[in-house]
Motif scaffolding. Sequence first.
Motif, PDB file in Angstrom:
ATOM      1  N   LEU A 306      21.156 -23.996  26.981  1.00  0.00           N
ATOM      2  CA  LEU A 306      20.673 -22.673  27.374  1.00  0.00           C
ATOM      3  C   LEU A 306      21.482 -21.575  26.682  1.00  0.00           C
ATOM      4  O   LEU A 306      20.917 -20.607  26.158  1.00  0.00           O
ATOM      5  CB  LEU A 306      20.756 -22.518  28.894  1.00  0.00           C
ATOM      6  CG  LEU A 306      20.332 -21.171  29.485  1.00  0.00           C
ATOM      7  CD1 LEU A 306      18.890 -20.851  29.120  1.00  0.00           C
ATOM      8  CD2 LEU A 306      20.516 -21.165  30.992  1.00  0.00           C
ATOM      9  N   GLU A 307      22.811 -21.745  26.650  1.00  0.00           N
ATOM     10  CA  GLU A 307      23.671 -20.754  26.011  1.00  0.00           C
ATOM     11  C   GLU A 307      23.426 -20.699  24.503  1.00  0.00           C
ATOM     12  O   GLU A 307      23.396 -19.632  23.896  1.00  0.00           O
ATOM     13  CB  GLU A 307      25.137 -21.097  26.282  1.00  0.00           C
ATOM     14  CG  GLU A 307      26.116 -20.074  25.714  1.00  0.00           C
ATOM     15  CD  GLU A 307      27.554 -20.434  26.005  1.00  0.00           C
ATOM     16  OE1 GLU A 307      28.448 -19.764  25.461  1.00  0.00           O
ATOM     17  OE2 GLU A 307      27.783 -21.392  26.775  1.00  0.00           O
ATOM     18  N   PHE A 308      23.198 -21.879  23.900  1.00  0.00           N
ATOM     19  CA  PHE A 308      22.977 -21.940  22.450  1.00  0.00           C
ATOM     20  C   PHE A 308      21.730 -21.158  22.048  1.00  0.00           C
ATOM     21  O   PHE A 308      21.756 -20.350  21.114  1.00  0.00           O
ATOM     22  CB  PHE A 308      22.853 -23.399  22.009  1.00  0.00           C
ATOM     23  CG  PHE A 308      22.486 -23.565  20.555  1.00  0.00           C
ATOM     24  CD1 PHE A 308      23.410 -23.309  19.553  1.00  0.00           C
ATOM     25  CD2 PHE A 308      21.209 -23.972  20.189  1.00  0.00           C
ATOM     26  CE1 PHE A 308      23.067 -23.452  18.214  1.00  0.00           C
ATOM     27  CE2 PHE A 308      20.859 -24.120  18.864  1.00  0.00           C
ATOM     28  CZ  PHE A 308      21.789 -23.862  17.870  1.00  0.00           C
ATOM     29  N   GLY A 314      19.272 -16.442  20.351  1.00  0.00           N
ATOM     30  CA  GLY A 314      18.675 -15.266  20.973  1.00  0.00           C
ATOM     31  C   GLY A 314      17.304 -14.886  20.471  1.00  0.00           C
ATOM     32  O   GLY A 314      16.832 -13.778  20.737  1.00  0.00           O
ATOM     33  N   ASP A 315      16.620 -15.759  19.755  1.00  0.00           N
ATOM     34  CA  ASP A 315      15.279 -15.450  19.248  1.00  0.00           C
ATOM     35  C   ASP A 315      14.286 -16.449  19.816  1.00  0.00           C
ATOM     36  O   ASP A 315      14.440 -17.660  19.652  1.00  0.00           O
ATOM     37  CB  ASP A 315      15.255 -15.502  17.717  1.00  0.00           C
ATOM     38  CG  ASP A 315      13.929 -15.028  17.148  1.00  0.00           C
ATOM     39  OD1 ASP A 315      13.809 -13.816  16.888  1.00  0.00           O
ATOM     40  OD2 ASP A 315      13.019 -15.864  16.987  1.00  0.00           O
ATOM     41  N   VAL A 316      13.243 -15.931  20.458  1.00  0.00           N
ATOM     42  CA  VAL A 316      12.283 -16.793  21.138  1.00  0.00           C
ATOM     43  C   VAL A 316      11.515 -17.664  20.153  1.00  0.00           C
ATOM     44  O   VAL A 316      11.226 -18.837  20.427  1.00  0.00           O
ATOM     45  CB  VAL A 316      11.322 -15.945  22.011  1.00  0.00           C
ATOM     46  CG1 VAL A 316      10.512 -14.981  21.149  1.00  0.00           C
ATOM     47  CG2 VAL A 316      10.401 -16.835  22.824  1.00  0.00           C
ATOM     48  N   TRP A 317      11.196 -17.126  18.977  1.00  0.00           N
ATOM     49  CA  TRP A 317      10.395 -17.885  18.007  1.00  0.00           C
ATOM     50  C   TRP A 317      11.215 -18.995  17.354  1.00  0.00           C
ATOM     51  O   TRP A 317      10.672 -20.037  17.001  1.00  0.00           O
ATOM     52  CB  TRP A 317       9.802 -16.957  16.952  1.00  0.00           C
ATOM     53  CG  TRP A 317       8.791 -16.026  17.548  1.00  0.00           C
ATOM     54  CD1 TRP A 317       8.902 -14.690  17.743  1.00  0.00           C
ATOM     55  CD2 TRP A 317       7.507 -16.398  18.075  1.00  0.00           C
ATOM     56  NE1 TRP A 317       7.777 -14.192  18.359  1.00  0.00           N
ATOM     57  CE2 TRP A 317       6.905 -15.218  18.572  1.00  0.00           C
ATOM     58  CE3 TRP A 317       6.812 -17.603  18.178  1.00  0.00           C
ATOM     59  CZ2 TRP A 317       5.638 -15.206  19.154  1.00  0.00           C
ATOM     60  CZ3 TRP A 317       5.557 -17.605  18.761  1.00  0.00           C
ATOM     61  CH2 TRP A 317       4.979 -16.424  19.240  1.00  0.00           C
ATOM     62  N   VAL A 318      12.506 -18.748  17.185  1.00  0.00           N
ATOM     63  CA  VAL A 318      13.381 -19.823  16.682  1.00  0.00           C
ATOM     64  C   VAL A 318      13.425 -20.959  17.696  1.00  0.00           C
ATOM     65  O   VAL A 318      13.347 -22.143  17.328  1.00  0.00           O
ATOM     66  CB  VAL A 318      14.797 -19.285  16.408  1.00  0.00           C
ATOM     67  CG1 VAL A 318      15.745 -20.435  16.078  1.00  0.00           C
ATOM     68  CG2 VAL A 318      14.777 -18.291  15.263  1.00  0.00           C
ATOM     69  N   MET A 351      13.137 -21.948  28.263  1.00  0.00           N
ATOM     70  CA  MET A 351      11.804 -21.341  28.302  1.00  0.00           C
ATOM     71  C   MET A 351      11.767 -20.221  29.347  1.00  0.00           C
ATOM     72  O   MET A 351      11.246 -19.128  29.089  1.00  0.00           O
ATOM     73  CB  MET A 351      10.771 -22.420  28.637  1.00  0.00           C
ATOM     74  CG  MET A 351       9.357 -21.929  28.824  1.00  0.00           C
ATOM     75  SD  MET A 351       8.344 -23.148  29.694  1.00  0.00           S
ATOM     76  CE  MET A 351       8.968 -22.965  31.383  1.00  0.00           C
ATOM     77  N   GLU A 352      12.329 -20.498  30.520  1.00  0.00           N
ATOM     78  CA  GLU A 352      12.344 -19.494  31.585  1.00  0.00           C
ATOM     79  C   GLU A 352      13.223 -18.308  31.208  1.00  0.00           C
ATOM     80  O   GLU A 352      12.892 -17.157  31.521  1.00  0.00           O
ATOM     81  CB  GLU A 352      12.831 -20.134  32.885  1.00  0.00           C
ATOM     82  CG  GLU A 352      11.854 -21.171  33.446  1.00  0.00           C
ATOM     83  CD  GLU A 352      12.428 -21.927  34.633  1.00  0.00           C
ATOM     84  OE1 GLU A 352      13.662 -21.830  34.859  1.00  0.00           O
ATOM     85  OE2 GLU A 352      11.652 -22.611  35.337  1.00  0.00           O
ATOM     86  N   ALA A 353      14.352 -18.572  30.528  1.00  0.00           N
ATOM     87  CA  ALA A 353      15.251 -17.487  30.122  1.00  0.00           C
ATOM     88  C   ALA A 353      14.581 -16.543  29.131  1.00  0.00           C
ATOM     89  O   ALA A 353      14.816 -15.329  29.157  1.00  0.00           O
ATOM     90  CB  ALA A 353      16.526 -18.069  29.514  1.00  0.00           C
ATOM     91  N   PHE A 354      13.743 -17.097  28.266  1.00  0.00           N
ATOM     92  CA  PHE A 354      13.033 -16.277  27.290  1.00  0.00           C
ATOM     93  C   PHE A 354      11.750 -15.663  27.859  1.00  0.00           C
ATOM     94  O   PHE A 354      11.099 -14.853  27.193  1.00  0.00           O
ATOM     95  CB  PHE A 354      12.677 -17.109  26.048  1.00  0.00           C
ATOM     96  CG  PHE A 354      13.817 -17.258  25.073  1.00  0.00           C
ATOM     97  CD1 PHE A 354      14.402 -16.146  24.501  1.00  0.00           C
ATOM     98  CD2 PHE A 354      14.279 -18.506  24.732  1.00  0.00           C
ATOM     99  CE1 PHE A 354      15.445 -16.285  23.588  1.00  0.00           C
ATOM    100  CE2 PHE A 354      15.320 -18.661  23.823  1.00  0.00           C
ATOM    101  CZ  PHE A 354      15.914 -17.541  23.253  1.00  0.00           C
ATOM    102  N   GLY A 355      11.366 -16.053  29.074  1.00  0.00           N
ATOM    103  CA  GLY A 355      10.147 -15.515  29.679  1.00  0.00           C
ATOM    104  C   GLY A 355       8.876 -16.065  29.061  1.00  0.00           C
ATOM    105  O   GLY A 355       7.832 -15.385  29.062  1.00  0.00           O
ATOM    106  N   ILE A 356       8.921 -17.274  28.520  1.00  0.00           N
ATOM    107  CA  ILE A 356       7.744 -17.896  27.913  1.00  0.00           C
ATOM    108  C   ILE A 356       6.823 -18.418  29.015  1.00  0.00           C
ATOM    109  O   ILE A 356       7.294 -19.019  29.984  1.00  0.00           O
ATOM    110  CB  ILE A 356       8.162 -19.058  26.979  1.00  0.00           C
ATOM    111  CG1 ILE A 356       9.054 -18.536  25.856  1.00  0.00           C
ATOM    112  CG2 ILE A 356       6.942 -19.766  26.400  1.00  0.00           C
ATOM    113  CD1 ILE A 356       9.689 -19.634  25.021  1.00  0.00           C
TER     114      ILE A 356
END
Length: 427
Positions: A306-308, A314-318, A351-356
């Motif tokens: 999650l931290e990584f 820090g990029d959702v698409w990556v 996924m949840e952290a990025f709001g996907i």
Amino acid sequence: MIALLMFCIALILLLVGVPVAFAFGGVAMIFAFLIPELGFDVFNILPFRIYGIMSNTTLMAVPLFIMMGLVLEKSGMAEKLLLSMSAMFRGVRGGLGVSVVLVGAILAASTGIVSASVVMMSVIALPLMLQAGYNKSLAGGTIAASGTLGQIIPPSIILIVLGDVMSVSVGELFMGAVLPGLTLVALYVSYILLRALINKEDAPALKLEETPSVLDLFKAIIPPLLLMVSVLGSIFAGIASPTESAAFGVLGGVILAFLNKTLSREMIKYALFETMKLSGMIFMILIGATAFSLVFNELGGTDLILEFFSHDIGDVWVFIGVAMLAIFILGFFIDFIEISFIIVPILVPVMEAFGIDPIWFGVLIAMNLQASFLTPPFGLSLFFLKGAAGGSISTIEIYRGIIPFIILQVIALALVIIFPDLVFAFI
């Protein structure tokens, strides 16, 4: 880092052939024993987790849909359906290939079991396509790709498992997968017709000595369609849960077998025993995966991942790109059940952290796993096809024929990523 080492060792054990449940469960026990800070006390909660698994009403749909698929597999429905569908496209170049894709879609929506669909289509459709003069690679690729539609078209077993693992509505996952599945079918059909137009020898028109009557066509096509509509329609309309619809599907499959005059004590016995074996395998894997996740989480593995992704990258698409690539590669080596129970729970917090949206992400995973089922050299559907076809088609011809369909898979996956409304159209 100990958690990542634990994960890598489990994957290595899988690659050397250790059964999945024992690989992940055994690694969890060894690491719990070797690390004094953990000890076997980490497993105190395991009995409660197992009880929760066994009493999970969503997972009850899995053996029921397996049972329905096995009953339909032995009912002779697929053979009648393919012959009748082929008669509808007689005289059209590529028509037999189109009928194979459509029958594969109907079987996917009726059974949801990839292995059964691929083997049935190989035994029934391949001799017919070769006899009609089809290019061997095209015939093999069409059958493997069509038989694997059960991965994405509801009621897919993978969607039920993903719904439980990701804690989302299975009914919404089913609805979200409908349009992407139909998009894939449309791409397959378009490719076959285009290839038949460019090279007439690859997919000649089918010539039948006897043309079935309208009544014969009606008897072959309508019953499975009615079963498909009743099972999925009851879920989509909110009349029944997936588990209740699966129970109704088993009853419908038995009725169809009775109407086809193929219902017998031996058939029911076969379906029950195979369902028990497949369901037992799935739940054993789930129990081993639960033990693994307890130790993995206690070692901080999920927090590290999650931290990584959320801080270091820090990029959702990556994240989406890495997740899809990892699932695609792992799909070469391990079954979708293992990926769902081991890999997906690790990805869910990110996924949840990025709001996907979990429905959209779940459909992407299902489509990705379908592509891995087809990709040489380890695609399971290719092994099913080769095993059922014997010497009538070579492995190289199968590999050559499946490449265009894999490209179509990637195109469909890209369309779902670019146009998320394909998933949310019916929700």
